[in-house]
Write an enzyme that holds these catalytic residues in place. Structure first.
Site, PDB file in Angstrom:
ATOM      1  N   ARG A   1      -5.192  -9.724  -7.497  1.00 21.70           N
ATOM      2  CA  ARG A   1      -4.166 -10.080  -6.450  1.00 21.70           C
ATOM      3  C   ARG A   1      -4.445 -11.458  -5.865  1.00 21.70           C
ATOM      4  O   ARG A   1      -5.443 -12.131  -5.751  1.00 21.70           O
ATOM      5  CB  ARG A   1      -4.002  -8.932  -5.401  1.00 21.70           C
ATOM      6  CG  ARG A   1      -3.635  -7.486  -6.139  1.00 21.70           C
ATOM      7  CD  ARG A   1      -3.417  -6.350  -5.017  1.00 21.70           C
ATOM      8  NE  ARG A   1      -2.221  -6.581  -4.281  1.00 21.70           N
ATOM      9  CZ  ARG A   1      -1.297  -6.185  -4.574  1.00 21.70           C
ATOM     10  NH1 ARG A   1      -0.512  -5.878  -5.737  1.00 21.70           N
ATOM     11  NH2 ARG A   1       0.173  -6.537  -3.638  1.00 21.70           N
TER      12      ARG A   1
ATOM     13  N   HIS B   1     -24.268  23.964   3.236  1.00 18.24           N
ATOM     14  CA  HIS B   1     -24.425  24.430   1.879  1.00 18.24           C
ATOM     15  C   HIS B   1     -23.524  25.364   1.468  1.00 18.24           C
ATOM     16  O   HIS B   1     -23.292  26.181   2.316  1.00 18.24           O
ATOM     17  CB  HIS B   1     -25.702  24.805   1.587  1.00 18.24           C
ATOM     18  CG  HIS B   1     -26.209  25.526   0.432  1.00 18.24           C
ATOM     19  ND1 HIS B   1     -26.368  24.852  -0.850  1.00 18.24           N
ATOM     20  CD2 HIS B   1     -26.201  26.781  -0.181  1.00 18.24           C
ATOM     21  CE1 HIS B   1     -26.578  25.382  -1.872  1.00 18.24           C
ATOM     22  NE2 HIS B   1     -26.393  26.679  -1.534  1.00 18.24           N
TER      23      HIS B   1
ATOM     24  N   ILE C   1      -4.904  -7.839 -13.086  1.00 15.51           N
ATOM     25  CA  ILE C   1      -6.206  -8.756 -13.249  1.00 15.51           C
ATOM     26  C   ILE C   1      -6.494  -9.143 -11.970  1.00 15.51           C
ATOM     27  O   ILE C   1      -7.379 -10.057 -11.505  1.00 15.51           O
ATOM     28  CB  ILE C   1      -5.905 -10.044 -14.079  1.00 15.51           C
ATOM     29  CG1 ILE C   1      -4.622 -10.798 -13.834  1.00 15.51           C
ATOM     30  CG2 ILE C   1      -6.003  -9.535 -15.748  1.00 15.51           C
ATOM     31  CD1 ILE C   1      -4.455 -12.214 -14.215  1.00 15.51           C
TER      32      ILE C   1
ATOM     33  N   ASP D   1      -4.973  -9.180   3.674  1.00 13.59           N
ATOM     34  CA  ASP D   1      -5.158  -9.766   2.134  1.00 13.59           C
ATOM     35  C   ASP D   1      -5.083 -11.356   2.301  1.00 13.59           C
ATOM     36  O   ASP D   1      -5.669 -11.860   1.129  1.00 13.59           O
ATOM     37  CB  ASP D   1      -4.248  -9.295   1.154  1.00 13.59           C
ATOM     38  CG  ASP D   1      -4.847  -7.800   0.803  1.00 13.59           C
ATOM     39  OD1 ASP D   1      -5.702  -7.342   1.326  1.00 13.59           O
ATOM     40  OD2 ASP D   1      -3.980  -7.230   0.059  1.00 13.59           O
TER      41      ASP D   1
ATOM     42  N   CYS E   1       0.796  -1.327  -0.001  1.00 17.08           N
ATOM     43  CA  CYS E   1       0.084   0.092  -0.001  1.00 17.08           C
ATOM     44  C   CYS E   1       0.945   1.333   0.105  1.00 17.08           C
ATOM     45  O   CYS E   1       0.611   2.017  -0.810  1.00 17.08           O
ATOM     46  CB  CYS E   1      -0.860  -0.079   1.095  1.00 17.08           C
ATOM     47  SG  CYS E   1      -1.746   1.386   1.331  1.00 17.08           S
TER      48      CYS E   1
ATOM     49  N   ILE F   1      -7.292  -1.070 -10.110  1.00 15.44           N
ATOM     50  CA  ILE F   1      -6.116  -0.682 -10.132  1.00 15.44           C
ATOM     51  C   ILE F   1      -5.657  -0.130 -11.532  1.00 15.44           C
ATOM     52  O   ILE F   1      -5.244   0.769 -11.952  1.00 15.44           O
ATOM     53  CB  ILE F   1      -5.216  -1.723  -9.780  1.00 15.44           C
ATOM     54  CG1 ILE F   1      -5.346  -1.894  -8.177  1.00 15.44           C
ATOM     55  CG2 ILE F   1      -3.457  -1.556 -10.121  1.00 15.44           C
ATOM     56  CD1 ILE F   1      -4.418  -3.178  -7.683  1.00 15.44           C
TER      57      ILE F   1
END
Length: 466
Positions: free
Chosen positions: A274, A445, A272, A314, A44, A185
């Site tokens: 990880r 706003h 494609i 991951d 990262c 990615i």
């Protein structure tokens, strides 16, 4: 003498690992973190989220200057040019500053950095950097790496067939960049080089870009990027790539089957997906097997089936996102320390940092419909006063709610600051908000975020500005 060298040893210093190590140390545990890279922060920080944002931001400013957007605002630039080495230099500086920051946090929190690749030699023992250390608890946070594409050999040093790491380091703007994979990615890095002058072709196996996102959002994103100059080859399979002196010859064929053809490119980016990093960990030594997708399975507390061994990020199921890993890092440290660490995996936001940004959380409209009757509210950014004055009319906000209870099930946004806008919705959904709760919350706003309020109003009634 202590039974173990450490209370906690974390393997990997990416967003999951370094956060777990720091949190465990904050909770009074003796902590070490094994990392083989020369710098902390994992993919990262070193070659992923952070450097890509440095290039995305710089290329956006270049694009605004080069393509007359600034002139429309009365900012006239008589002479301008691209200084790619300076642009790349500020990317390197950003990474340096942030990786150094983690090293400082390790020292501050007394986390020991063990330099080298770690491998299990037993349930509580790990070999790293030529020594063997013991720990009562071991957290696997080894992250993921680029998924290879059969028939396509990535060579980042050669600069012709590259993965995401190589695509960040190109020293000249490619004439024609072919991106293999229409996911996050590929679109982010493709948009960097498109803005700097490349022709960009996206080759995607599926019949639409951004798999996993809301269908309407995918269609709108496709339209916006096409308008920006992206070319698509959807429903197309890449079967081979050959780098030569004049560039790369890519062989493609229809995903459904059919005649092969070739595409000539200067650079090919393979993105494609990880896959989890588990090679060399010695998981067989502790009797830990992987699931069919090569991931480590854990329970709700991030414990594996081996006592004292935990896993996050991951390498375990779920979206491969830095913020998911960070939240799991905090949770696992708290669970090890005897507290209650929980991650709500139903509410992990996803963001694509293109321009405009794309963000989503919760269920897509397709998923929500499968579960029962829903109501959908939409509001276009072109009717939002801030977006209009900023010349940022692309996109919309979409709020999906349960037709009976009005509970918000999902929110999808295409807008220049969608990644920032999504935060309020994630928080609202964490508290179980209804669309009415969001509609009756006062929004400042003029802000882009008013589009969220208006989309929420559209769920049960009518937005004001439509």
């Amino acid at each position: 003498m202590a039974e173990y060298d450490y209370d906690v040893l974390v393997i990997g210093a990416g967003p999951g690992g370094y956060v777990a190590a720091i949190r465990a140390a904050q909770l009074g545990l003796k902590v070490a973190c094994a990392e083989s890279r020369e710098t902390l922060g994992g993919t990262c920080l070193n070659v992923g989220c952070i450097p890509s944002k440095a290039l995305l931001h710089a290329s956006e400013l270049y694009d605004e200057a080069a393509n007359g957007t600034l002139a429309k605002l009365g900012v006239k630039i008589d002479k301008m040019s691209l200084d790619l080495s300076t642009m790349q230099g500020q990317r390197v500086d950003a990474v340096k500053g942030l990786t150094g920051g983690i090293e400082f946090l390790f020292k501050k929190n007394k986390v020991t950095w063990l330099k080298g690749l770690a491998s299990f030699t037993g349930a509580n023992t790990v070999a790293v950097g030529g020594e063997t250390v013991t720990a009562k608890n071991i957290v696997i946070a080894t992250g993921s790496s680029v998924m290879p594409l059969p028939g396509v050999e990535v060579d980042n040093a050669g600069g012709q067939i590259v993965d995401s790491t190589g695509a960040l380091e190109l020293d000249k703007v490619p004439g024609h960049l072919v991106v293999v994979g229409g996911g996050v990615i590929g679109l982010e890095l493709g948009s960097v080089w498109r803005r700097l002058g490349s022709k960009v072709t996206v080759v995607e196996y599926l019949d639409q870009i951004l798999p996993g996102m809301d269908g309407e959002i995918r269609k709108e994103a496709n339209k916006i990027f096409k308008k920006q100059g992206f070319e698509y080859r959807l429903g197309t399979k890449v079967t081979g790539a050959k780098a030569g002196k004049k560039g790369v010859t890519l062989t493609v064929e229809p995903a459904a089957g059919g005649a092969a053809e070739t595409i000539e490119a200067d650079v090919v980016l393979v993105s494609i997906g990880r896959r989890p990093n588990t090679d060399g960990l010695g998981l067989d030594k502790i009797g830990l097997e992987l699931n069919k997708r090569g991931q480590i399975e854990t329970d709700h507390e991030f414990a594996t089936k081996v006592p004292g061994v935990w896993a996050i990020g991951d390498v375990i199921p779920g979206p491969m996102l830095a913020h998911k890993a960070e939240d799991e890092g905090i949770a696992v440290a708290e669970n090890i320390a005897g507290l209650t660490g929980i991650v709500n995996h139903d509410l992990i936001p996803g963001v694509v940092y293109t321009k405009p940004e794309i963000a989503g959380v919760g269920l897509t409209e397709e998923q929500a419909k499968e579960k029962g009757p829903i109501k959908v509210g939409k509001f276009p950014m072109m009717a939002n006063s801030r977006a209009k004055t900023n010349h940022e009319p692309d996109g919309f906000v979409k709020v999906i709610a349960d037709a009976e209870t009005d509970k918000v099930l999902g929110v999808w946004i295409i807008a220049v600051p969608a990644g920032t806008m999504i935060a309020q919705v994630v928080q609202a959904m964490e508290f179980g908000a209804s669309s009415e709760d969001i509609a009756y919350t006062c929004h400042a706003h003029p802000t882009h975020s008013e589009a969220i309020k208006e989309a929420a109003m559209a769920v049960t009634g009518k937005p004001i500005h439509m």
